[in-house]
Design a protein around this motif. Structure first.
Motif, PDB file in Angstrom:
ATOM      1  N   GLY A 288       0.828  -1.521   0.077  1.00  0.00           N
ATOM      2  CA  GLY A 288      -0.356  -0.109  -0.338  1.00  0.00           C
ATOM      3  C   GLY A 288       1.086   1.554   0.253  1.00  0.00           C
ATOM      4  O   GLY A 288       0.407   2.440   0.382  1.00  0.00           O
ATOM      5  N   ALA A 289       2.288   1.297  -0.392  1.00  0.00           N
ATOM      6  CA  ALA A 289       3.339   2.624  -0.292  1.00  0.00           C
ATOM      7  C   ALA A 289       2.741   3.415  -1.608  1.00  0.00           C
ATOM      8  O   ALA A 289       1.905   2.934  -2.383  1.00  0.00           O
ATOM      9  N   ALA A 290       2.581   5.234  -1.419  1.00  0.00           N
ATOM     10  CA  ALA A 290       2.909   5.910  -2.224  1.00  0.00           C
ATOM     11  C   ALA A 290       2.805   5.729  -3.574  1.00  0.00           C
ATOM     12  O   ALA A 290       3.997   4.922  -3.120  1.00  0.00           O
ATOM     13  N   LEU A 291       2.321   6.295  -4.541  1.00  0.00           N
ATOM     14  CA  LEU A 291       2.904   5.899  -5.797  1.00  0.00           C
ATOM     15  C   LEU A 291       2.360   8.030  -6.471  1.00  0.00           C
ATOM     16  O   LEU A 291       0.849   8.323  -6.681  1.00  0.00           O
ATOM     17  N   ALA A 292       3.268   8.253  -6.244  1.00  0.00           N
ATOM     18  CA  ALA A 292       2.784   9.681  -6.834  1.00  0.00           C
ATOM     19  C   ALA A 292       1.877   9.678  -8.112  1.00  0.00           C
ATOM     20  O   ALA A 292       1.812   8.743  -9.128  1.00  0.00           O
ATOM     21  N   ALA A 293       1.327  10.927  -8.370  1.00  0.00           N
ATOM     22  CA  ALA A 293       0.440  11.036  -9.461  1.00  0.00           C
ATOM     23  C   ALA A 293       0.871  10.808 -10.601  1.00  0.00           C
ATOM     24  O   ALA A 293       2.191  11.791 -11.189  1.00  0.00           O
ATOM     25  N   GLY A 294       0.403   9.678 -11.418  1.00  0.00           N
ATOM     26  CA  GLY A 294       1.661   9.977 -12.907  1.00  0.00           C
ATOM     27  C   GLY A 294       2.693   9.240 -13.099  1.00  0.00           C
ATOM     28  O   GLY A 294       2.973   9.125 -14.077  1.00  0.00           O
ATOM     29  N   ALA A 295       2.816   8.477 -11.707  1.00  0.00           N
ATOM     30  CA  ALA A 295       3.892   7.798 -11.150  1.00  0.00           C
ATOM     31  C   ALA A 295       3.822   6.197 -12.061  1.00  0.00           C
ATOM     32  O   ALA A 295       2.895   6.046 -11.872  1.00  0.00           O
ATOM     33  N   GLU A 296       5.189   5.830 -12.714  1.00  0.00           N
ATOM     34  CA  GLU A 296       4.774   4.301 -12.830  1.00  0.00           C
ATOM     35  C   GLU A 296       6.254   3.735 -12.242  1.00  0.00           C
ATOM     36  O   GLU A 296       6.857   4.577 -11.837  1.00  0.00           O
ATOM     37  N   ILE A 297       6.021   2.364 -10.958  1.00  0.00           N
ATOM     38  CA  ILE A 297       7.189   1.643 -10.832  1.00  0.00           C
ATOM     39  C   ILE A 297       6.998   0.360 -11.423  1.00  0.00           C
ATOM     40  O   ILE A 297       5.689  -0.270 -12.092  1.00  0.00           O
ATOM     41  N   GLY A 298       8.275  -0.978 -11.034  1.00  0.00           N
ATOM     42  CA  GLY A 298       8.169  -1.737 -11.915  1.00  0.00           C
ATOM     43  C   GLY A 298       8.447  -2.684 -10.452  1.00  0.00           C
ATOM     44  O   GLY A 298       9.443  -2.595  -9.298  1.00  0.00           O
ATOM     45  N   PHE A 299       8.145  -4.038 -10.257  1.00  0.00           N
ATOM     46  CA  PHE A 299       8.654  -4.572  -9.712  1.00  0.00           C
ATOM     47  C   PHE A 299       8.660  -6.352 -10.904  1.00  0.00           C
ATOM     48  O   PHE A 299       8.009  -6.637 -11.968  1.00  0.00           O
ATOM     49  N   VAL A 300       9.188  -7.034  -9.792  1.00  0.00           N
ATOM     50  CA  VAL A 300       9.867  -8.032 -10.674  1.00  0.00           C
ATOM     51  C   VAL A 300       9.014  -9.675 -10.166  1.00  0.00           C
ATOM     52  O   VAL A 300       9.100 -10.070  -9.076  1.00  0.00           O
ATOM     53  N   LEU A 301       8.081 -10.225 -10.808  1.00  0.00           N
ATOM     54  CA  LEU A 301       7.269 -10.745 -11.095  1.00  0.00           C
ATOM     55  C   LEU A 301       8.205 -13.256 -11.063  1.00  0.00           C
ATOM     56  O   LEU A 301       8.347 -12.611 -12.218  1.00  0.00           O
ATOM     57  N   THR A 302       8.777 -13.603 -10.241  1.00  0.00           N
ATOM     58  CA  THR A 302       9.367 -14.317 -10.457  1.00  0.00           C
ATOM     59  C   THR A 302       8.070 -16.024 -10.185  1.00  0.00           C
ATOM     60  O   THR A 302       7.480 -15.646  -9.451  1.00  0.00           O
ATOM     61  N   ASN A 303       8.851 -16.290 -11.258  1.00  0.00           N
ATOM     62  CA  ASN A 303       7.798 -17.051 -11.379  1.00  0.00           C
ATOM     63  C   ASN A 303       8.724 -18.566 -12.689  1.00  0.00           C
ATOM     64  O   ASN A 303       8.617 -18.508 -13.079  1.00  0.00           O
ATOM     65  N   SER A 304       9.398 -19.736 -11.979  1.00  0.00           N
ATOM     66  CA  SER A 304       9.247 -21.029 -13.271  1.00  0.00           C
ATOM     67  C   SER A 304       8.985 -21.556 -13.875  1.00  0.00           C
ATOM     68  O   SER A 304       8.862 -22.251 -15.346  1.00  0.00           O
ATOM     69  N   PHE A 305       6.919 -21.022 -14.237  1.00  0.00           N
ATOM     70  CA  PHE A 305       6.182 -21.146 -15.064  1.00  0.00           C
ATOM     71  C   PHE A 305       6.831 -20.358 -16.232  1.00  0.00           C
ATOM     72  O   PHE A 305       5.544 -20.627 -17.410  1.00  0.00           O
ATOM     73  N   ILE A 306       7.422 -19.644 -16.432  1.00  0.00           N
ATOM     74  CA  ILE A 306       6.933 -18.248 -16.887  1.00  0.00           C
ATOM     75  C   ILE A 306       8.660 -18.799 -18.121  1.00  0.00           C
ATOM     76  O   ILE A 306       9.322 -19.012 -17.698  1.00  0.00           O
ATOM     77  N   ALA A 307       8.426 -18.255 -19.270  1.00  0.00           N
ATOM     78  CA  ALA A 307       9.229 -18.731 -20.007  1.00  0.00           C
ATOM     79  C   ALA A 307       9.153 -17.409 -20.856  1.00  0.00           C
ATOM     80  O   ALA A 307       8.439 -16.524 -21.148  1.00  0.00           O
TER      81      ALA A 307
END
Length: 114
Positions: A38-57
């Motif tokens: 639930g951390a704040a995300l500024a107006a118009g800002a974009e943030i990325g994160f990594v989804l790790t999952n061994s099903f992904i190719a």
């Protein structure tokens, strides 16, 4: 077409770690629901994160769908897809800072490049 019972996963991004914190699907599942920090995300800002999952190719796609009433305030996109991981980006579409524990579903769509 789709995944049956037992193919899903539910997880929450690390508590108070921020929206950029990696989410590890363990045990690996081809679909599921993520609840973001639930951390704040500024107006118009974009943030990325990594989804790790061994099903992904590298030849697979990911479908992302917002699941709660907060979803219209955000845009989702998938970045780099590699073996076991994908980058997911979330953008605040509102004109004010938002601090939501956003929920969305993911489905791994299998594919081939040959």
């Amino acid at each position: 077409v789709g995944y049956g019972a037992g193919a899903g996963w539910n997880g929450t991004q690390g508590s108070s770690s921020g929206k950029g914190t990696t989410v590890a699907v363990n045990p690996a599942r081809p679909s599921g629901q993520i609840t973001m920090d639930g951390a704040a995300l500024a107006a118009g800002a974009e943030i990325g994160f990594v989804l790790t999952n061994s099903f992904i190719a590298p030849s697979h796609g990911l479908l992302l769908t917002g699941t709660n009433s907060l979803a219209p305030n955000y845009g989702f996109r998938v970045g780099n897809v590699s073996s076991g991981a994908a980058s997911i980006y979330v953008k605040n579409l509102a004109s004010v800072s938002l601090s939501d524990a956003l929920q969305f579903n993911f489905q791994i769509i299998t594919g081939s490049t040959t």
